[in-house]
Design an enzyme around this catalytic site. Sequence first.
Site, PDB file in Angstrom:
ATOM      1  N   ASP A   2       0.852  -1.189   0.000  1.00 17.70           N
ATOM      2  CA  ASP A   2       0.000   0.000   0.000  1.00 17.70           C
ATOM      3  C   ASP A   2       0.892   1.245   0.000  1.00 17.70           C
ATOM      4  OD1 ASP A   2      -2.332   1.533   0.222  1.00 17.70           O
ATOM      5  OD2 ASP A   2      -2.316   1.445   2.426  1.00 17.70           O
ATOM      6  N   HIS A   3       0.625   2.162  -0.916  1.00 16.78           N
ATOM      7  CA  HIS A   3       1.422   3.392  -1.033  1.00 16.78           C
ATOM      8  C   HIS A   3       2.917   3.116  -1.079  1.00 16.78           C
ATOM      9  CE1 HIS A   3      -1.839   6.315  -0.770  1.00 16.78           C
ATOM     10  NE2 HIS A   3      -2.409   5.473   0.068  1.00 16.78           N
ATOM     11  N   GLY A  59      -7.157   9.220   6.906  1.00 17.43           N
ATOM     12  CA  GLY A  59      -7.325   9.639   8.293  1.00 17.43           C
ATOM     13  C   GLY A  59      -8.779   9.931   8.597  1.00 17.43           C
TER      14      GLY A  59
HETATM   15 ZN   LIG Z   1      -4.316   5.409   0.731  1.00 17.11          ZN
END
Ligand SMILES: [Zn+2]
Length: 286
Positions: free
Chosen positions: A82-83, A182
């Site tokens: 991820d990322h 977030g």
């Molecule tokens: Zn993300």
Amino acid sequence: MPLVNLKTILDRAYRNQYAVGAFNIINLTFLEAIIAAAQKQNSPVILNIAEVHFPFVTLENIVPAAKMIAERTAIEVALNLDHGLTMKAIQKAIDLGFTSIMFDGSHLDYPENIQQTQAVVAMCRPQGISVEAELGAVGGEEGGGLVGSADPSRYTDVDQALEFVRETGIDALAVAIGNSHGKYKSEPCLDFDRLQAIRDATGIPLVLHGGSGISADDFRKAISLGIAKINFFTGMSQTALNAIRAYLNQGQETYNDYPVMINQVKAAVCETVEEQMQIFGSAGKG
Ligand SMILES: [Zn+2]
């Protein structure tokens, strides 16, 4: 069964209009909770490990565990970086047997994003590893713990999306349409017209990052407009903290209670993941 790649899971989801959750693992507790949820809901699942979480989880330890757990289940499991931000992390993930790489070039200018995404596809394709990339910039910061908000000037551009997908040959595209990492500062407002236009232009599975805090109705609408993968971490992390607080608030714990508390965390995270699988429509599709 052995880990499958992201394309296998997403193509089926995209055709049948449901989305598969990508849930971040930061330790064995989360890994076991997510797999337990997938088994209970008979749902395919994507295990995410974010590069920003590398300081918290040792890849050489958790990846073999993820592979063995997947092999013992009948459901489809993909393991996604991820990322991925650096070529070093991407190469490490490839070497360890990840079946999918998300390359995040959203901080780069457009031509550089195309160029680096092409390089990642060239590394992954020969090994059957899927590639997800991001165009535009999702609000907030992955794993940053910041309060997220989306910047409309950085939403995914429809014409660029078409060109980007053609030029890079990626398997899935992460879009910026008002979603944010977030916790959302205020009720998220997704640009569904833009999402529909991106879907019509690209025709490939689309990915919604920042899944924690979006309403069930908005999820369903987004899925009907091409979203086939939804990233979800903040909600799990908050659930774990809530379970710990509730346990400690009883105020009578002894040294013996730590494993008991961890099991309660696992059960709570499992329940949260199960709820998302039902909303995403992946329950029963394992
Ligand atoms: Zn993300």
